[in-house]
Motif scaffolding. Structure first.
Motif: not given
Length: 338
Positions: A223-226, A254-255, A268-274
């Motif tokens: 969860a440290e990925a977040l 990572l997503s 939907a938030f993680v992918a664009p952020a990456l």
């Protein structure tokens, strides 16, 4: 005399193996037989240790680390004084006696130029990666176990350590990076009472309060990925390693990993952020002969299509003997082969 000194102040019968600059890793199975890896290939030595000798060596190795291994805590990770990583597993989790792994990080492979000379990547790719690190780009290193991810990450950091304030976050100290402005943080196991644990998530949050020019997570696996994604989106350049079978699968992983942080996290938030924060992904492989090389380097385009990050392929750093040509500029979604 060497044997006497090793028994008194070193690590006994294993000290000559630790001193050998050609040996990359040392391990003991439950039967006490000692194996080593040289040039990525495993071989068995003629050395065999009794269980009492193995226990004595492990206790000596853990003495200065503040870590323990016992029935309540049958696994332990620790760093030896020379920077090698120690992992121990004991019975009854293991059949037989204790299992010990010591992974060494050889000084001859701690720069991109040295890796290029060893054939792990081309000189052009080494310059490209060095320029990216010094320009404050975020670079991810992916690969399977023993593919050279940590070695590559250490070499990348060495290329920018003189000009950046680097904060590293690891479960166990492995990155042997030196620089005039560097802070290395390490997690901590829970004590006998089950309290006092310090996780990578906590360390990432604390690192952001230390004014980093670059935040480094030794290995992202939970969860440290977040917290890393959130840090990257605050404008702090980063670097990390991740286990994956390809560079595109590393982005896919990572997503997904941030979803482990809680149900309120949406891909939907993680992918664009990456897609907006990662600049390059370097994928390392190890072939059957033990040779390690950079198989591919990709760069996210910043776009997301169907929940997948679109990327373009950078020329392979070192092409396999039977592979010719480039795939520059091709855009494809994560999970689709270049």
């Amino acid at each position: 005399m060497r044997e006497v000194l090793a028994s008194l102040s070193g690590f006994g019968a294993l000290q000559p193996l630790l001193d050998d600059p050609e040996i990359e890793e040392i391990w003991l199975n439950g039967d006490g037989r000692v194996h080593v890896a040289i040039g990525g290939a495993a071989r068995q030595t003629g050395l065999q240790l009794e269980e009492a000798a193995v226990r004595d060596l492990v206790e000596r190795m853990l003495q200065s680390t503040g870590r323990r291994v016992d029935i309540s805590q049958p696994f332990v990770d620790a760093s030896l004084p020379d920077g090698s990583r120690l992992h121990v597993a004991i019975a009854d989790v293991v059949r037989g006696s204790w299992v010990v792994n010591i992974r060494k990080f050889l000084p001859n492979y701690r720069s991109l130029d040295a890796l290029a000379q060893q054939g792990m990547l081309g000189s052009g790719a080494a310059r490209r990666l060095s320029d990216a690190m010094n320009a404050g780009r975020t670079v991810i290193v992916s690969g399977a176990t023993h593919a050279g991810k940590t070695t590559m990450l250490g070499a990348l950091l060495a290329s920018c350590a003189q000009s950046q304030r680097i904060i590293t976050v690891e479960e166990t100290f492995e990155l042997a990076v030196e620089g005039p402005d560097l802070v290395a943080l390490q997690g901590r196991q829970a004590g006998l009472e089950g309290t006092g644990e310090i996780t990578l998530r906590r360390l990432v949050k604390e690192a952001l309060r230390m004014r980093p020019d670059r935040l480094v997570v030794g290995e992202v696996r939970d969860a440290e990925a977040l917290d890393l994604v959130l840090a990257l989106n605050t404008g702090v350049p980063g670097a990390c390693t991740v286990h994956a079978n390809s560079a595109t699968e590393a982005l896919e992983k990572l997503s997904i990993l941030p979803l482990l942080a809680g149900r309120n996290i949406d891909r939907a938030f993680v992918a664009p952020a990456l897609a907006a924060s990662i600049d390059l992904v370097v994928h390392c492989v190890r072939d059957r002969t033990g040779h390690r090389r950079v198989q591919e380097i990709i760069a996210p385009t910043g776009e997301v299509e169907g929940g997948r990050i679109l990327v373009r392929s950078i020329e392979p750093a070192v092409s396999p003997p039977d592979e010719v040509g480039e795939n520059g500029g091709t855009r494809f979604p994560v999970g689709v082969s270049a």
